[in-house]
Design a protein around this motif. Structure first.
Motif, PDB file in Angstrom:
ATOM      1  N   GLU A 166       0.848  -1.330   0.108  1.00 31.58           N
ATOM      2  CA  GLU A 166       0.074   0.029  -0.022  1.00 31.58           C
ATOM      3  C   GLU A 166       1.010   1.200  -0.013  1.00 31.58           C
ATOM      4  OE1 GLU A 166      -2.879  -0.048   3.259  1.00 31.58           O
ATOM      5  OE2 GLU A 166      -3.878  -1.911   2.293  1.00 31.58           O
ATOM      6  N   ASN A 167       0.581   2.086  -0.660  1.00 35.20           N
ATOM      7  CA  ASN A 167       1.090   3.443  -0.806  1.00 35.20           C
ATOM      8  C   ASN A 167       0.146   4.592  -0.367  1.00 35.20           C
ATOM      9  OD1 ASN A 167       3.795   2.804  -2.198  1.00 35.20           O
ATOM     10  ND2 ASN A 167       2.404   1.715  -3.334  1.00 35.20           N
ATOM     11  N   ASN A 168       0.427   5.626   0.144  1.00 37.62           N
ATOM     12  CA  ASN A 168      -0.417   6.669   0.671  1.00 37.62           C
ATOM     13  C   ASN A 168       0.397   8.240   0.261  1.00 37.62           C
ATOM     14  OD1 ASN A 168      -2.582   8.318   1.848  1.00 37.62           O
ATOM     15  ND2 ASN A 168      -1.364   8.332   3.850  1.00 37.62           N
ATOM     16  N   PRO A 169       0.091   8.410  -1.148  1.00 35.34           N
ATOM     17  CA  PRO A 169       0.770   9.561  -1.682  1.00 35.34           C
ATOM     18  C   PRO A 169       0.700  10.992  -0.977  1.00 35.34           C
ATOM     19  CG  PRO A 169      -0.416   8.449  -3.228  1.00 35.34           C
ATOM     20  CD  PRO A 169      -0.783   8.024  -2.046  1.00 35.34           C
ATOM     21  N   ASP A 170       1.527  11.603  -0.906  1.00 35.64           N
ATOM     22  CA  ASP A 170       1.664  13.121  -0.141  1.00 35.64           C
ATOM     23  C   ASP A 170       1.113  13.977  -1.080  1.00 35.64           C
ATOM     24  OD1 ASP A 170       1.975  14.986   1.712  1.00 35.64           O
ATOM     25  OD2 ASP A 170       4.269  15.439   0.766  1.00 35.64           O
ATOM     26  N   TYR A 171      -0.196  13.750  -1.128  1.00 38.43           N
ATOM     27  CA  TYR A 171      -0.819  14.729  -2.136  1.00 38.43           C
ATOM     28  C   TYR A 171      -2.505  14.374  -1.951  1.00 38.43           C
ATOM     29  CZ  TYR A 171      -2.383  17.185  -6.346  1.00 38.43           C
ATOM     30  OH  TYR A 171      -3.052  18.227  -7.130  1.00 38.43           O
ATOM     31  N   THR A 172      -3.545  15.347  -1.707  1.00 36.56           N
ATOM     32  CA  THR A 172      -4.806  15.422  -1.654  1.00 36.56           C
ATOM     33  C   THR A 172      -5.535  15.273  -3.106  1.00 36.56           C
ATOM     34  OG1 THR A 172      -4.486  16.521   0.546  1.00 36.56           O
ATOM     35  CG2 THR A 172      -6.724  16.284  -0.392  1.00 36.56           C
ATOM     36  N   PHE A 173      -6.268  14.148  -3.073  1.00 39.19           N
ATOM     37  CA  PHE A 173      -7.215  13.946  -4.423  1.00 39.19           C
ATOM     38  C   PHE A 173      -8.224  12.881  -3.910  1.00 39.19           C
ATOM     39  CE2 PHE A 173      -4.122  10.416  -3.691  1.00 39.19           C
ATOM     40  CZ  PHE A 173      -4.763   9.245  -4.350  1.00 39.19           C
ATOM     41  N   PHE A 174      -9.265  13.019  -4.584  1.00 35.86           N
ATOM     42  CA  PHE A 174     -10.381  12.061  -4.464  1.00 35.86           C
ATOM     43  C   PHE A 174     -10.053  10.581  -4.505  1.00 35.86           C
ATOM     44  CE2 PHE A 174     -14.208   9.597  -5.925  1.00 35.86           C
ATOM     45  CZ  PHE A 174     -15.189  10.089  -4.957  1.00 35.86           C
ATOM     46  N   ARG A 175     -10.531   9.997  -3.654  1.00 38.08           N
ATOM     47  CA  ARG A 175     -10.103   8.620  -3.173  1.00 38.08           C
ATOM     48  C   ARG A 175      -8.731   8.312  -2.489  1.00 38.08           C
ATOM     49  NH1 ARG A 175     -12.717   7.186  -8.228  1.00 38.08           N
ATOM     50  NH2 ARG A 175     -14.855   6.445  -7.845  1.00 38.08           N
ATOM     51  N   LYS A 176      -8.214   9.266  -2.215  1.00 36.71           N
ATOM     52  CA  LYS A 176      -6.907   9.206  -1.129  1.00 36.71           C
ATOM     53  C   LYS A 176      -7.321   8.382  -0.168  1.00 36.71           C
ATOM     54  CE  LYS A 176      -3.581  11.931   1.231  1.00 36.71           C
ATOM     55  NZ  LYS A 176      -2.500  11.518   0.997  1.00 36.71           N
ATOM     56  N   GLY A 177      -6.505   7.325  -0.089  1.00 39.63           N
ATOM     57  CA  GLY A 177      -6.554   6.215   0.926  1.00 39.63           C
ATOM     58  C   GLY A 177      -7.363   5.289   0.627  1.00 39.63           C
ATOM     59  N   THR A 178      -7.913   5.249  -0.697  1.00 38.79           N
ATOM     60  CA  THR A 178      -8.520   4.146  -1.463  1.00 38.79           C
ATOM     61  C   THR A 178      -7.680   3.525  -2.238  1.00 38.79           C
ATOM     62  OG1 THR A 178     -10.663   4.985  -0.578  1.00 38.79           O
ATOM     63  CG2 THR A 178     -10.566   3.181  -2.383  1.00 38.79           C
ATOM     64  N   LEU A 179      -7.243   4.394  -3.365  1.00 41.17           N
ATOM     65  CA  LEU A 179      -6.257   4.031  -4.143  1.00 41.17           C
ATOM     66  C   LEU A 179      -4.945   4.032  -3.661  1.00 41.17           C
ATOM     67  CD1 LEU A 179      -7.919   6.428  -7.043  1.00 41.17           C
ATOM     68  CD2 LEU A 179      -7.841   3.807  -6.931  1.00 41.17           C
ATOM     69  N   LYS A 180      -4.526   2.633  -3.597  1.00 41.17           N
ATOM     70  CA  LYS A 180      -2.887   2.585  -2.947  1.00 41.17           C
ATOM     71  C   LYS A 180      -2.056   1.864  -3.683  1.00 41.17           C
ATOM     72  CE  LYS A 180      -5.720   1.709   1.466  1.00 41.17           C
ATOM     73  NZ  LYS A 180      -6.047   1.017   2.520  1.00 41.17           N
ATOM     74  N   ARG A 181      -2.452   1.156  -4.994  1.00 38.54           N
ATOM     75  CA  ARG A 181      -1.446  -0.044  -5.350  1.00 38.54           C
ATOM     76  C   ARG A 181      -1.124   0.433  -6.729  1.00 38.54           C
ATOM     77  NH1 ARG A 181      -1.989  -4.022  -1.121  1.00 38.54           N
ATOM     78  NH2 ARG A 181      -3.998  -3.571   0.025  1.00 38.54           N
ATOM     79  N   ALA A 182      -0.101  -0.193  -7.201  1.00 40.67           N
ATOM     80  CA  ALA A 182       0.474  -0.283  -8.635  1.00 40.67           C
ATOM     81  C   ALA A 182       1.408  -1.147  -8.902  1.00 40.67           C
ATOM     82  CB  ALA A 182       0.595   1.187  -8.971  1.00 40.67           C
ATOM     83  N   LEU A 183       1.623  -1.597 -10.220  1.00 39.34           N
ATOM     84  CA  LEU A 183       2.699  -2.445 -10.534  1.00 39.34           C
ATOM     85  C   LEU A 183       3.985  -1.602 -10.669  1.00 39.34           C
ATOM     86  CD1 LEU A 183       4.090  -4.962 -11.334  1.00 39.34           C
ATOM     87  CD2 LEU A 183       3.172  -4.481 -13.744  1.00 39.34           C
ATOM     88  N   ILE A 184       3.852  -0.348 -11.277  1.00 38.00           N
ATOM     89  CA  ILE A 184       4.955   0.711 -11.459  1.00 38.00           C
ATOM     90  C   ILE A 184       4.343   1.970 -10.930  1.00 38.00           C
ATOM     91  CG2 ILE A 184       6.332   1.983 -12.933  1.00 38.00           C
ATOM     92  CD1 ILE A 184       6.064  -0.436 -15.002  1.00 38.00           C
ATOM     93  N   TYR A 185       5.402   2.327  -9.752  1.00 42.19           N
ATOM     94  CA  TYR A 185       4.929   3.554  -9.012  1.00 42.19           C
ATOM     95  C   TYR A 185       5.962   4.637  -8.962  1.00 42.19           C
ATOM     96  CZ  TYR A 185       3.106   6.086  -4.932  1.00 42.19           C
ATOM     97  OH  TYR A 185       2.836   6.893  -3.669  1.00 42.19           O
ATOM     98  N   ALA A 186       5.435   5.808  -9.168  1.00 43.68           N
ATOM     99  CA  ALA A 186       6.417   6.915  -9.229  1.00 43.68           C
ATOM    100  C   ALA A 186       5.822   8.072  -8.321  1.00 43.68           C
ATOM    101  CB  ALA A 186       6.938   7.398 -10.464  1.00 43.68           C
ATOM    102  N   GLU A 187       6.303   8.578  -7.376  1.00 41.90           N
ATOM    103  CA  GLU A 187       6.001   9.743  -6.712  1.00 41.90           C
ATOM    104  C   GLU A 187       7.121  10.754  -6.344  1.00 41.90           C
ATOM    105  OE1 GLU A 187       3.842  11.090  -2.558  1.00 41.90           O
ATOM    106  OE2 GLU A 187       4.457   8.857  -3.018  1.00 41.90           O
TER     107      GLU A 187
END
Length: 550
Positions: free
Chosen positions: A114-135
């Motif tokens: 699970e990832n919790n991006p440092d950015y506020t957006f709709f579904r923050k805390g619900t969308l958490k996973r990816a095969l390729i992730y960049a922040e």
């Protein structure tokens, strides 16, 4: 010399090396440059990755990415089949997937932390996973002629399961607050969720990718969300859900976007802004697009096999759509080629947000469109009472509709559906076969061809609460039994000029309501029309009719 040119050895360090070689009398050799080139490449097999989908190569690939990021370079996935869980991008890394290589996503949720991006957006805390992730990454790329396959069907959530399906389905690519991104050449397949989500990114370049996404719910081709300076070109997509999709799920608008030379198929909408629309969509140029039926015609999760929409511009959560130019579009088979909607669902992207008023939909130009296969529900351009859509221009448009409408549809009251999810069929069967236009001002139609495959007793156009608008050179079909070709309801300062009606009709224009005034009807060709307009049962002020040929 191949390696010499490719790696810019004319940089200052490179020139120093060359000078040293000349002084020492050394000879330039392929071997020397090959070694220099290899220092910039990190083959995942050198770090323990195995071409075997029974083996998880996440750690090996991640180690290659980490090493590559220290000085920048390319992580190479060579020909073969590899399996991985979440991979975390780092600055100055290109992930190159060679021809004949496939990177498969793991089938186990535990391999996607699970990832919790440092950015506020709709579904923050619900969308958490990816095969390729960049922040918060800079100068990153995914390239090559190979394939990334998310194996999305394995993440299907049965209906009624007590789990938020968004939280247990990973994206294939998820990039957040990153910049200088290049996605080029790769084949993307079978995501458990949206194929790609770029959130609050800058300088995004997507070129020559091929997407096939029919494995799960929400299988969009790509979602561009609050990004600036975006170029999308020469791409092909075939998806169950929306195609090239622009969303606004945070406090950041999409700005400065170019889309060109793409071939799209979707069971839903091929080109779409919304429905998630909190902030804005500004300065768009979209051109040279072919929208065709999906290759998957025997099943669908959302929409319809033919596709439900070609061009859909929707703002319902307070966003501004402003400055959109769309041109040179071929649409084949979708149910509704053009759908523009300003609504007031007013969904917040964070709990404390206050949405004071509906959004804005203005300054849109759509030209050079040929559409065939449109169904009985018409195209529509609609705002809300006191919140009109404004400055909408359509020119050089040809649309073939199925037809089949009846006289009963003309008098049907069309609901406002102010808070409803925006979709082409949200109003039900419309009282016209061509364009339904309501709560709008400064609408300009020119050189528009509207025709039906089968008899349709509805008018071509229905205008309700339309102000300061011109309709020129409209070529429209009419069939025996039509009582009018255009309905004008409570509208003012409207010009109809140079139009042609093909077929019989009782009246060119029929007026409804108490507030029609300043209507100009001039130089229209109406050879089989009995009268230019039907005197309204209610008051119509200042109708000027001149030069019409009957």
């Amino acid at each position: 010399m191949k390696f010499f040119l490719r790696h810019n050895y004319f940089s200052i360090p490179g020139l120093a090396v060359i000078a040293a070689l000349f002084i020492s009398g050394s000879v330039f050799t392929t071997e020397y440059f090959s070694k220099e080139y290899d220092l910039k490449q990190f083959n995942i097999t050198d770090f323990g990755a195995v071409s075997d989908t029974t083996v998880l190569s996440t750690k090996a690939i991640q180690t290659a990415i980490d090493e590559c990021s220290k000085n920048g370079g390319t992580v190479v996935i060579p020909a073969g089949n590899y399996k991985s869980g979440t991979l975390y991008f780092k600055d100055n890394v290109t992930l190159q997937i060679d021809r004949g290589a496939t990177l498969f996503g793991s089938l186990h949720l535990k391999d996607y932390p699970e990832n919790n991006p440092d950015y506020t957006f709709f579904r923050k805390g619900t969308l958490k996973r990816a095969l390729i992730y960049a922040e918060k990454c800079t100068n990153i790329a995914i390239t090559g002629d190979g394939t990334i396959d998310g194996q999305g069907a394995k993440f299907w959530i049965p209906k009624g399961a007590k789990v938020n399906s968004y939280s247990v389905r990973p994206y294939v690519i998820w990039m957040i607050k990153s910049r200088d991104i290049r996605i080029e050449g790769v084949r993307l397949r079978n995501s458990p969720l949206w194929m790609q989500h770029y959130l609050a990114c800058d300088n995004l370049y997507i070129h020559n990718i091929d997407v096939f996404n029919h494995s799960n719910k929400n299988n969009d081709m790509m979602d561009i969300d609050g990004c600036h300076d975006v170029r999308i070109s020469d791409c092909t997509g075939d998806t169950d859900d929306d195609g090239i999709t622009f969303k606004s799920t945070s406090g950041r608008a999409n700005k400065n976007v170019v889309v060109t030379n793409c071939i799209l198929s979707s069971h839903c909408n091929a080109i779409k802004m919304g429905t998630e629309s909190n902030t804005g969509f500004k300065n768009f140029a979209i051109s040279n697009i072919v929208i065709r039926p999906s290759k998957v015609s025997d099943k669908y999760i959302y929409g319809r096999p033919e596709g439900i929409g070609g061009i859909a511009l929707e703002t319902v959560d307070g966003a501004e759509i402003d400055g959109v130019v769309i041109s040179n579009i071929r649409i084949d088979g979708t149910l509704c080629p053009i759908f523009l909607r300003l609504g007031n669902r007013a969904r917040k992207y964070f709990d404390e947000q206050s949405i004071e008023r509906p959004g804005v939909l203005q300054n849109v130009s759509i030209n050079n469109v040929v559409a065939t296969g449109a169904q009985q529900i018409a195209c529509s351009i609609s705002g809300l009472p006191d919140y009109p859509v404004e400055n909408i221009s359509l020119s050089n448009i040809s649309v073939e509709f199925e037809g089949g409408g009846t006289l009963e549809h003309i008098n049907r009251e069309v609901p406002e559906e102010e808070q409803s999810y925006p979709e082409f069929n949200m109003f039900g069967e419309l009282p016209n076969y061509g364009f339904f236009i309501r709560h709008a001002q400064n609408i300009n139609f020119s050189n528009i061809r509207l025709f039906t495959k089968n008899s349709d007793l509805r008018p071509a156009l229905f205008l309700s609460d339309v102000q300061k608008s011109d309709f020129r050179d409209i070529n429209m079909d009419s069939t025996e039994g039509n009582n009018c070709n255009i309905v004008v309801e409570n509208s003012q300062h409207i010009l109809f000029s140079g139009c042609r009606v093909n077929g019989p009709s009782s009246s060119f224009i029929r007026f409804k309501g108490n507030e029609n005034q300043n209507i100009y009807i001039q130089n229209n060709l109406l050879p089989e029309v009995k009268q230019v307009f039907t005197p309204s049962e209610t008051k119509v002020m200042n109708i000027r009719e001149t030069g019409n040929i009957k």
